[in-house]
Each structure stands twice: as structure tokens, then as C-alpha cells.
Write a protein that holds these residues in place. Structure first.
Motif, PDB file in Angstrom:
ATOM      1  N   ARG A  49       1.250  -0.889   0.202  1.00 33.88           N
ATOM      2  CA  ARG A  49      -0.231   0.051   0.030  1.00 33.88           C
ATOM      3  C   ARG A  49       0.812   1.251  -0.079  1.00 33.88           C
ATOM      4  O   ARG A  49       1.900   1.353   0.465  1.00 33.88           O
ATOM      5  CB  ARG A  49      -1.382  -0.237   0.846  1.00 33.88           C
ATOM      6  N   PRO A  50       0.992   2.084  -0.742  1.00 36.58           N
ATOM      7  CA  PRO A  50       1.652   3.368  -1.183  1.00 36.58           C
ATOM      8  C   PRO A  50       1.458   4.599   0.348  1.00 36.58           C
ATOM      9  O   PRO A  50       0.113   4.428   0.847  1.00 36.58           O
ATOM     10  CB  PRO A  50       0.732   4.148  -2.337  1.00 36.58           C
ATOM     11  N   ASP A  51       2.344   5.252   0.833  1.00 34.75           N
ATOM     12  CA  ASP A  51       2.233   5.890   2.293  1.00 34.75           C
ATOM     13  C   ASP A  51       1.552   6.836   1.261  1.00 34.75           C
ATOM     14  O   ASP A  51       2.037   7.478   0.683  1.00 34.75           O
ATOM     15  CB  ASP A  51       4.181   6.127   1.521  1.00 34.75           C
ATOM     16  N   ILE A  52       0.800   7.307   2.122  1.00 30.76           N
ATOM     17  CA  ILE A  52       0.052   8.062   2.131  1.00 30.76           C
ATOM     18  C   ILE A  52       0.451   9.564   2.687  1.00 30.76           C
ATOM     19  O   ILE A  52       0.098  10.407   1.629  1.00 30.76           O
ATOM     20  CB  ILE A  52      -1.849   8.143   3.198  1.00 30.76           C
ATOM     21  N   LYS A  53       2.109   9.852   3.313  1.00 31.51           N
ATOM     22  CA  LYS A  53       1.727  10.909   3.445  1.00 31.51           C
ATOM     23  C   LYS A  53       2.807  11.284   2.057  1.00 31.51           C
ATOM     24  O   LYS A  53       3.062  12.321   1.821  1.00 31.51           O
ATOM     25  CB  LYS A  53       3.061  11.316   4.173  1.00 31.51           C
ATOM     26  N   LEU A  54       3.960   9.940   1.156  1.00 34.83           N
ATOM     27  CA  LEU A  54       4.708  10.052   0.288  1.00 34.83           C
ATOM     28  C   LEU A  54       3.930  10.208  -0.908  1.00 34.83           C
ATOM     29  O   LEU A  54       4.022  11.390  -1.920  1.00 34.83           O
ATOM     30  CB  LEU A  54       5.636   9.492   0.180  1.00 34.83           C
ATOM     31  N   TYR A  55       2.347   9.689  -1.138  1.00 35.05           N
ATOM     32  CA  TYR A  55       2.032   9.644  -2.072  1.00 35.05           C
ATOM     33  C   TYR A  55       0.449   9.296  -2.278  1.00 35.05           C
ATOM     34  O   TYR A  55      -0.061   8.468  -2.142  1.00 35.05           O
ATOM     35  CB  TYR A  55       2.277   8.292  -2.918  1.00 35.05           C
ATOM     36  N   PRO A  56       0.490  10.453  -1.774  1.00 35.71           N
ATOM     37  CA  PRO A  56      -1.172  10.633  -1.539  1.00 35.71           C
ATOM     38  C   PRO A  56      -2.231  10.116  -2.362  1.00 35.71           C
ATOM     39  O   PRO A  56      -3.050   9.783  -2.449  1.00 35.71           O
ATOM     40  CB  PRO A  56      -1.515  11.637  -0.615  1.00 35.71           C
ATOM     41  N   GLU A  57      -1.628  10.437  -4.219  1.00 39.20           N
ATOM     42  CA  GLU A  57      -2.337  10.079  -4.786  1.00 39.20           C
ATOM     43  C   GLU A  57      -2.996   9.159  -5.236  1.00 39.20           C
ATOM     44  O   GLU A  57      -3.799   8.242  -5.406  1.00 39.20           O
ATOM     45  CB  GLU A  57      -2.220  10.921  -5.635  1.00 39.20           C
ATOM     46  N   LEU A  58      -1.555   8.085  -5.409  1.00 39.90           N
ATOM     47  CA  LEU A  58      -1.173   6.381  -5.149  1.00 39.90           C
ATOM     48  C   LEU A  58      -1.850   6.431  -4.335  1.00 39.90           C
ATOM     49  O   LEU A  58      -2.659   5.102  -4.686  1.00 39.90           O
ATOM     50  CB  LEU A  58       0.188   6.669  -5.436  1.00 39.90           C
TER      51      LEU A  58
END
Length: 332
Positions: A49-58
Motif C-alpha cells: 500500500r503506497p505511503d499516504i504521506k509520500l504518495y497521497p494520490e497513489l
């Protein structure tokens, strides 16, 4: 949310084990990946799961993709005996083919992005998404018109910037076309130079959106997650490296490739099928030290023909999105 899935048959499981791979048990009924822990996602073979802080859109896109119902199939595998040549130097020696889109020189048959982790770190995960292109024959002078789109770990170009294993763990889709048979498309994975496995019962056609990820669990285990986003069907597999191969995690790739074909130890050169443009999206990798790498962190490369002319051009758009355009002169 997970959908219904049949229990793997004993015969199918035995066949998988004999091939060195096996399917991953489906998640329990009602399992919600958007609420699951990282450990639970790993246990059931889901992509990172992509990191919400670094890649919020992903992160939001991952949640949207995983929250909709999907059907987990028990993958059926076949070993390809007429295997594509993915990591070898494919050279055309016939002068009559000098103007064809036949790549030469190491990795000149690659288009896309190659990235490296920080020194001492290693890539353990890679993901990417693309729309399977419709391909056509560009020139009527080829024996094979073959291409593949894939994500991979290791096997990148060698040089000052890379210190890599020549083996490569990769998975993606094949797009071939012939004079008489039309387009052939199928999903596959392999730990080159070992066997290549075709997933027989995951239907993929031109125009379908495919999400693919690879996870290295350890030096002796890897997972593949192949998701036809259009049909909502998922195939997952886990396996062990073939004898003599090794994982180092020194490079990560998002690639569109021209292939040759190895038949009875003879390499037949291939011509790149004409495809227009292919967009690579969700191009993200993770490392052993829990660092993230995007395609935008890498080096973008183009394919060259035997005259050194570009037959593709790669254009970065965002950190996780780029496109590859076919630029060779079409047959007229």
C-alpha cells in the motif's frame, strides 16, 4: 473486497509444485484490504500500500482499486518452450533487414525507466500499471513481431551507476502479432534465466488495464500479483528462484521491450510491433530499508534500431507516470 474463489484442487497444486510455483490461498470471505494491516496484506499476497504521506494520490487510487469487488482465480501455469529472449543481446545480421526496427546492443531493446536504491539497500517490491496496446505489423520483412511490457527487479544495465545481478525477476504482458494469426496477448512471469510461466486462465486483451506487482519475501521466495483491472480478475502466485539465480535488489525496472525468440537454442531476431503510445502508471518500488523509489527517480531509456536510430521515445510525466511512444517509420 474479496470475491468468491474456488478451493485449489490437489491436482492443480501438485502441478504448481512441479513447476516450482504455487498459487496463494484466497483471503477469507469479507476480507477488506483497505482496512487490513501490512502483515495481513503480505499474508494474502496483496501489493504494498503506497505511503499516504509520500504518495497521497497513489494511496487513494490503491484504496479505490482494492475496495471494489474482485475475483481471485486459481492460476493455471504453463512453461513456454518457445520462450521469448528478454535479457540477451538480439542482433540482426541480415543486411536486408537493416532498416527494420530490430534493436541491437545490450538493453537497446528496452524502453522505460531503470532506477537504483541507495548504496547498501535493496529493492524488494515493484508495481506498475498500463493499458495493453493493440499492436500491428509495421513492416512486411520480419519473422517475429514481439513485444512485452513488464516490471522487474535486478538485471539492469551494467555500468558505473549499476552493480547488478544479471538475473532478473520480472512479470508482465506479452503482445505479439503475426501475418496470419493476429494479435496474441497473455500474462507471464519468470526469474530469468529460469523457466517462463504463462498464466493460462487469466484472460487479457488489447485495451485492458493491467496492474502488476512483484514482492521479494526472502532470497528464496517471491510473490506475483497480476490484476486485470478491467475484468476485476486477479491471479497470484508464489515461487522460489531457479537453481543458479540470485536476488540482489540492485536495480528496478518498468520496461517495454522488443523480444527475440529462442527456438532449440537458436535466437531469431524480432521486429518491434507498432503500438502508438503506452502509459506506465503507479510506477513505485520499495526497498529493504523501507524507502520508496519511483520511476521518476530512474534513468529513462529509448530503444534503438540496428542503425542507432530511435524506434521508441520515453517521456516522463510525473514521478510515477511516463509514456513510451513508437517512433519508427511505419511500413508503407
Amino acid at each position: 473486497m474479496s470475491g468468491p474463489a474456488s478451493e485449489p484442487s490437489q491436482a492443480a497444486q501438485k502441478l504448481c509444485r512441479s513447476l516450482g510455483v504455487r498459487s496463494i490461498p484466497p483471503p477469507p470471505e469479507g476480507f477488506d484490504p483497505t482496512r487490513a494491516s501490512d502483515r495481513e496484506l503480505s499474508e494474502y499476497g496483496y501489493p504494498v500500500r503506497p505511503d499516504i504521506k509520500l504518495y497521497p494520490e497513489l494511496h487513494e487510487r490503491w484504496n479505490q482499486m482494492m475496495s471494489r469487488p474482485m475475483t481471485f482465480i486459481e492460476p493455471q501455469f504453463a512453461v513456454l518452450t518457445r520462450r521469448p529472449v528478454r535479457q540477451r543481446n538480439v542482433v540482426a545480421t541480415d543486411e536486408r533487414r537493416a532498416d527494420l526496427a530490430v534493436p541491437t546492443s545490450p538493453t537497446a531493446h528496452w524502453s522505460g525507466s531503470v532506477a537504483v536504491p541507495e548504496k547498501g539497500d535493496a529493492v524488494t517490491f515493484v508495481s506498475g500499471q498500463w493499458t495493453v496496446p493493440a499492436v500491428i505489423i509495421p513492416q512486411l520483412d520480419g519473422e517475429i513481431y514481439a513485444s512485452s511490457i513488464w516490471v522487474g527487479i535486478d538485471g539492469g544495465p551494467q555500468g558505473e551507476a549499476y552493480n547488478v545481478s544479471t538475473d532478473i525477476l520480472q512479470a508482465g504482458t506479452e503482445q505479439n502479432v503475426s501475418l496470419f494469426g493476429g494479435q496474441t496477448t497473455y500474462p507471464w512471469f519468470e526469474w530469468w534465466t529460469g523457466d517462463q510461466f504463462k498464466i493460462l486462465n487469466l484472460a487479457i486483451r488489447a485495451g485492458d488495464i493491467v496492474f502488476c506487482s512483484i514482492t521479494v519475501r526472502s532470497r528464496i521466495e517471491f510473490d506475483v500479483f497480476m490484476f486485470n483491472v478491467t475484468t476485476r480478475q486477479v491471479a497470484r502466485a508464489t515461487g522460489t528462484p531457479p537453481s543458479g539465480t540470485r536476488w540482489t535488489g540492485d536495480t528496478v525496472e518498468w520496461i517495454l521491450e522488443t523480444e527475440g525468440e529462442e527456438v532449440y537454442r537458436q535466437i531469431i531476431p524480432s521486429v518491434l510491433p507498432q503500438f502508438g503510445e503506452v502509459y506506465f502508471d503507479s510506477c513505485l518500488a520499495a526497498t529493504r530499508d523501507r524507502k520508496l523509489i519511483s520511476a521518476g527517480n530512474g534513468s529513462f531509456i529509448d530503444q534503438l534500431d540496428i542503425n542507432g536510430q530511435k524506434i521508441t521515445a520515453t517521456f516522463p510525466i510525473t514521478d510515477v507516470l511516463f509514456k513510451v511512444r513508437y517512433t519508427a517509420e511505419p511500413w508503407a
